[in-house]
Design an enzyme around this catalytic site. Structure first.
Site, PDB file in Angstrom:
ATOM      1  N   HIS A  26      41.518  37.217  47.650  1.00 19.70           N
ATOM      2  CA  HIS A  26      40.470  38.007  46.975  1.00 19.70           C
ATOM      3  C   HIS A  26      40.183  39.264  47.809  1.00 19.70           C
ATOM      4  O   HIS A  26      40.139  39.206  49.033  1.00 19.70           O
ATOM      5  CB  HIS A  26      39.198  37.171  46.819  1.00 19.70           C
ATOM      6  CG  HIS A  26      38.209  37.808  45.895  1.00 19.70           C
ATOM      7  ND1 HIS A  26      37.427  38.863  46.286  1.00 19.70           N
ATOM      8  CD2 HIS A  26      37.903  37.568  44.594  1.00 19.70           C
ATOM      9  CE1 HIS A  26      36.673  39.246  45.260  1.00 19.70           C
ATOM     10  NE2 HIS A  26      36.947  38.472  44.221  1.00 19.70           N
ATOM     11  N   GLU A  35      42.925  42.139  39.769  1.00 21.94           N
ATOM     12  CA  GLU A  35      41.549  42.593  39.953  1.00 21.94           C
ATOM     13  C   GLU A  35      41.537  43.943  40.653  1.00 21.94           C
ATOM     14  O   GLU A  35      41.580  43.996  41.894  1.00 21.94           O
ATOM     15  CB  GLU A  35      40.774  41.581  40.812  1.00 21.94           C
ATOM     16  CG  GLU A  35      40.723  40.188  40.247  1.00 21.94           C
ATOM     17  CD  GLU A  35      39.518  39.432  40.785  1.00 21.94           C
ATOM     18  OE1 GLU A  35      38.595  39.189  40.011  1.00 21.94           O
ATOM     19  OE2 GLU A  35      39.492  39.129  41.983  1.00 21.94           O
TER      20      GLU A  35
HETATM   21  P1  PGA Z   1      32.696  40.828  39.229  1.00 23.60           P
HETATM   22  O1  PGA Z   1      33.623  40.131  40.326  1.00 23.60           O
HETATM   23  O2  PGA Z   1      32.901  40.085  37.942  1.00 23.60           O
HETATM   24  O3  PGA Z   1      31.319  40.682  39.765  1.00 23.60           O
HETATM   25  O4  PGA Z   1      33.139  42.260  39.116  1.00 23.60           O
HETATM   26  C1  PGA Z   1      34.917  39.742  40.022  1.00 23.60           C
HETATM   27  C2  PGA Z   1      35.558  39.157  41.244  1.00 23.60           C
HETATM   28  O5  PGA Z   1      35.180  39.486  42.366  1.00 23.60           O
HETATM   29  O6  PGA Z   1      36.461  38.324  41.128  1.00 23.60           O
END
Ligand code: PGA
Length: 237
Positions: free
Chosen positions: A86, A155
């Site tokens: 992440h 992401e």
């Molecule tokens: P968010 O986070 O939905 O708050 O943008 C997504 C993530 O960190 O996986």
């Protein structure tokens, strides 16, 4: 497994809030919902109809690592999923490509399904480097790891927690790229791609129309059970 909805609670919610959250989530009886609670609250989420995962595991198999949790321990609790790579951990917790690679190896060894997070910065996106960055992150994570399936969460770092999301077309282009690349270069047939970054109940219908998407990874909006339940119902219905 059909489409997947992942909730990453990160370091949010306290004991009473967690108790309420778990109670309200009772109505969710879908195995394709995966919740990642903060470690100390995992026991509250065990033996439910939905799945749970762990936000991080140690890159070492076992031994004297204060504060860490191993893949082996995770498996012994019946947990099936782990988050790896992440961007918050890459940035704040020295989650290097080397460690990510080792964590995936351990996940494989102990029968855990890794959800590998990848994504580019705003600057890299602007410079047209997105595919190059993703390719490098994928290669470093999967090198010498013999997997027959993988879940990859795309992401974009500039989208997490900001309210900005790429266009539908852009996400579709990236999903296709990731799937083709991983199948061809890493010989993994079962590749699922999720999108994560600023998903909420207002944009979930839009996200739902993205072609090729296998699921969503929700951060902030998953910490509010009523919004998260709405997202799950809207996305999976
Ligand atoms: P968010 O986070 O939905 O708050 O943008 C997504 C993530 O960190 O996986």
């Amino acid at each position: 497994m059909n489409k997947i909805v992942v909730g990453n609670l990160k370091m949010n919610l306290t004991l009473n809030e967690i108790k309420e959250y778990v109670e309200k989530m009772q109505e969710i009886n879908k195995e394709n919902v995966i919740i990642f609670p903060t470690n100390i609250f995992i026991p509250f989420f065990l033996n439910k109809d939905y799945n749970i995962g762990i936000q991080n595991i140690c890159s070492e198999d076992r031994g004297s690592y204060t504060g860490e949790v191993s893949a082996r321990q995770t498996n012994s609790l019946g947990i099936k999923y782990i988050l790896v790579g992440h961007s918050e951990r890459r940035k704040n917790n020295n989650e290097t490509d080397k460690k990510i690679n080792k964590k995936i190896k351990l996940a494989n060894k102990y029968n855990l399904n890794p959800i590998l997070c990848i994504g580019e910065t705003k600057k890299e996106n602007k410079l047209g480097m997105t595919k190059m960055v993703l390719k490098k992150q994928i290669n470093n994570a999967l090198k010498d790891n013999k997997l027959n399936k993988i879940i990859i969460a795309y992401e974009p770092i500039w989208s997490i927690g900001t309210g900005n999301i790429p266009s539908k077309k852009e996400i579709e282009r990236i999903i296709l790229y990731i799937k083709n690349y991983v199948k061809k270069i890493h010989k993994i047939e079962d590749v699922k791609v999720l999108y994560g970054g600023s998903i909420n109940k207002n944009n979930i219908e839009y996200i739902k129309r993205i072609a090729g998407l296998d699921g969503v990874l929700v951060g902030k909006a998953s910490t509010n059970y009523s919004e998260f339940i709405d997202i799950i119902n809207l996305y999976l219905k």
